[in-house]
Motif scaffolding. Structure first.
Motif, PDB file in Angstrom:
ATOM      1  N   SER A 294      -2.650   6.918 -16.141  1.00 44.74           N
ATOM      2  CA  SER A 294      -2.130   6.252 -17.332  1.00 44.74           C
ATOM      3  C   SER A 294      -0.627   5.983 -17.230  1.00 44.74           C
ATOM      4  O   SER A 294       0.138   6.817 -16.739  1.00 44.74           O
ATOM      5  N   THR A 295      -0.209   4.826 -17.721  1.00 39.23           N
ATOM      6  CA  THR A 295       1.211   4.468 -17.733  1.00 39.23           C
ATOM      7  C   THR A 295       1.859   4.771 -19.083  1.00 39.23           C
ATOM      8  O   THR A 295       2.985   4.343 -19.342  1.00 39.23           O
ATOM      9  N   ASP A 296       1.179   5.509 -19.938  1.00 38.15           N
ATOM     10  CA  ASP A 296       1.742   5.851 -21.247  1.00 38.15           C
ATOM     11  C   ASP A 296       3.084   6.548 -21.084  1.00 38.15           C
ATOM     12  O   ASP A 296       3.211   7.492 -20.308  1.00 38.15           O
ATOM     13  N   GLY A 297       4.080   6.074 -21.789  1.00 41.92           N
ATOM     14  CA  GLY A 297       5.399   6.690 -21.753  1.00 41.92           C
ATOM     15  C   GLY A 297       6.366   6.054 -20.778  1.00 41.92           C
ATOM     16  O   GLY A 297       7.555   6.334 -20.814  1.00 41.92           O
TER      17      GLY A 297
ATOM     18  N   TYR B 222       0.798  -1.238   0.000  1.00 43.32           N
ATOM     19  CA  TYR B 222       0.000   0.000   0.000  1.00 43.32           C
ATOM     20  C   TYR B 222       0.826   1.282   0.000  1.00 43.32           C
ATOM     21  O   TYR B 222       0.258   2.365  -0.014  1.00 43.32           O
ATOM     22  N   ASN B 223       2.157   1.198   0.034  1.00 42.72           N
ATOM     23  CA  ASN B 223       2.965   2.419  -0.060  1.00 42.72           C
ATOM     24  C   ASN B 223       2.800   3.055  -1.435  1.00 42.72           C
ATOM     25  O   ASN B 223       2.655   2.360  -2.447  1.00 42.72           O
ATOM     26  N   ALA B 224       2.840   4.371  -1.455  1.00 47.96           N
ATOM     27  CA  ALA B 224       2.811   5.114  -2.720  1.00 47.96           C
ATOM     28  C   ALA B 224       4.241   5.242  -3.239  1.00 47.96           C
ATOM     29  O   ALA B 224       5.164   5.513  -2.476  1.00 47.96           O
ATOM     30  N   ILE B 225       4.402   5.027  -4.531  1.00 47.89           N
ATOM     31  CA  ILE B 225       5.698   5.154  -5.190  1.00 47.89           C
ATOM     32  C   ILE B 225       5.529   6.167  -6.313  1.00 47.89           C
ATOM     33  O   ILE B 225       4.556   6.101  -7.075  1.00 47.89           O
ATOM     34  N   THR B 226       6.452   7.113  -6.389  1.00 48.47           N
ATOM     35  CA  THR B 226       6.358   8.135  -7.436  1.00 48.47           C
ATOM     36  C   THR B 226       7.327   7.817  -8.568  1.00 48.47           C
ATOM     37  O   THR B 226       8.427   7.322  -8.350  1.00 48.47           O
ATOM     38  N   ILE B 227       6.868   8.133  -9.780  1.00 52.00           N
ATOM     39  CA  ILE B 227       7.692   7.993 -10.980  1.00 52.00           C
ATOM     40  C   ILE B 227       7.609   9.334 -11.701  1.00 52.00           C
ATOM     41  O   ILE B 227       6.526   9.757 -12.101  1.00 52.00           O
ATOM     42  N   GLN B 228       8.753   9.993 -11.838  1.00 48.17           N
ATOM     43  CA  GLN B 228       8.773  11.315 -12.467  1.00 48.17           C
ATOM     44  C   GLN B 228       9.837  11.379 -13.557  1.00 48.17           C
ATOM     45  O   GLN B 228      10.940  10.868 -13.369  1.00 48.17           O
ATOM     46  N   ASP B 229       9.462  11.994 -14.675  1.00 46.96           N
ATOM     47  CA  ASP B 229      10.393  12.216 -15.783  1.00 46.96           C
ATOM     48  C   ASP B 229       9.923  13.467 -16.515  1.00 46.96           C
ATOM     49  O   ASP B 229       8.948  13.424 -17.266  1.00 46.96           O
ATOM     50  N   ALA B 230      10.602  14.580 -16.278  1.00 42.04           N
ATOM     51  CA  ALA B 230      10.191  15.859 -16.859  1.00 42.04           C
ATOM     52  C   ALA B 230      10.262  15.838 -18.382  1.00 42.04           C
ATOM     53  O   ALA B 230       9.405  16.416 -19.059  1.00 42.04           O
ATOM     54  N   LYS B 231      11.263  15.169 -18.943  1.00 45.58           N
ATOM     55  CA  LYS B 231      11.412  15.120 -20.406  1.00 45.58           C
ATOM     56  C   LYS B 231      10.210  14.465 -21.069  1.00 45.58           C
ATOM     57  O   LYS B 231       9.772  14.895 -22.131  1.00 45.58           O
ATOM     58  N   ARG B 232       9.684  13.414 -20.448  1.00 46.17           N
ATOM     59  CA  ARG B 232       8.537  12.694 -21.014  1.00 46.17           C
ATOM     60  C   ARG B 232       7.205  13.224 -20.487  1.00 46.17           C
ATOM     61  O   ARG B 232       6.152  12.734 -20.866  1.00 46.17           O
ATOM     62  N   GLY B 233       7.242  14.171 -19.571  1.00 45.14           N
ATOM     63  CA  GLY B 233       6.011  14.716 -19.000  1.00 45.14           C
ATOM     64  C   GLY B 233       5.302  13.732 -18.090  1.00 45.14           C
ATOM     65  O   GLY B 233       4.079  13.719 -18.016  1.00 45.14           O
ATOM     66  N   ILE B 234       6.072  12.909 -17.386  1.00 45.29           N
ATOM     67  CA  ILE B 234       5.488  11.885 -16.520  1.00 45.29           C
ATOM     68  C   ILE B 234       5.621  12.306 -15.059  1.00 45.29           C
ATOM     69  O   ILE B 234       6.701  12.666 -14.598  1.00 45.29           O
ATOM     70  N   ASP B 235       4.482  12.279 -14.366  1.00 43.79           N
ATOM     71  CA  ASP B 235       4.442  12.496 -12.923  1.00 43.79           C
ATOM     72  C   ASP B 235       3.355  11.557 -12.405  1.00 43.79           C
ATOM     73  O   ASP B 235       2.188  11.927 -12.317  1.00 43.79           O
ATOM     74  N   LEU B 236       3.746  10.320 -12.103  1.00 49.59           N
ATOM     75  CA  LEU B 236       2.799   9.247 -11.833  1.00 49.59           C
ATOM     76  C   LEU B 236       2.984   8.705 -10.418  1.00 49.59           C
ATOM     77  O   LEU B 236       4.103   8.621  -9.919  1.00 49.59           O
ATOM     78  N   VAL B 237       1.865   8.320  -9.802  1.00 51.56           N
ATOM     79  CA  VAL B 237       1.900   7.636  -8.514  1.00 51.56           C
ATOM     80  C   VAL B 237       1.367   6.226  -8.728  1.00 51.56           C
ATOM     81  O   VAL B 237       0.325   6.032  -9.358  1.00 51.56           O
ATOM     82  N   VAL B 238       2.107   5.240  -8.212  1.00 53.31           N
ATOM     83  CA  VAL B 238       1.649   3.851  -8.233  1.00 53.31           C
ATOM     84  C   VAL B 238       1.613   3.350  -6.796  1.00 53.31           C
ATOM     85  O   VAL B 238       2.317   3.861  -5.935  1.00 53.31           O
ATOM     86  N   GLU B 239       0.756   2.357  -6.543  1.00 54.01           N
ATOM     87  CA  GLU B 239       0.607   1.818  -5.192  1.00 54.01           C
ATOM     88  C   GLU B 239       1.069   0.373  -5.169  1.00 54.01           C
ATOM     89  O   GLU B 239       0.685  -0.423  -6.026  1.00 54.01           O
TER      90      GLU B 239
END
Length: 78
Positions: A62-65, A28-45
Motif C-alpha cells: 500500500s502507498t497510503d501515507g 526492475y531495480n528495487a527502490i526503498t521508501i522509509q519514514d519512521a514517523k509515518r510508519g512507512i517501509d515500502l519497496v517499489v519496483e
C-alpha cells in the motif's frame, strides 16, 4: 553507492520518482521508501523511464501515507 531521489507523484500503486540523470535506476531495480514517523517501509519496483530524470515505479504494498518530496533510495538490485 546507492543513488537517492525524491517522490514526485503518487497515483494509487504507481509512484513517480526523480533522480539525478547520472544515477537513474535500471528497469526492475528495487527502490526503498522509509519514514519512521509515518510508519512507512515500502519497496517499489522501477517499471519505466519517463525521461532524463524520472522513473515510474509500481508499489509492492500500500502507498497510503506517501507524499511528494519523500526520499527514495535505489538498492541497485532487483
Amino acid at each position: 553507492m546507492a543513488s537517492v531521489g525524491r517522490v514526485i507523484q503518487v497515483l494509487g500503486p504507481v509512484v513517480d520518482c526523480r533522480f539525478s540523470t547520472d544515477s537513474l535506476p535500471e528497469i526492475y531495480n528495487a527502490i526503498t521508501i522509509q519514514d519512521a514517523k509515518r510508519g512507512i517501509d515500502l519497496v517499489v519496483e522501477v517499471a519505466q523511464h519517463l525521461g532524463d530524470d524520472i522513473v515510474r515505479c509500481v508499489a509492492m504494498a500500500s502507498t497510503d501515507g506517501l507524499v511528494r518530496g519523500m526520499e527514495v533510495v535505489d538498492t541497485g538490485a532487483a
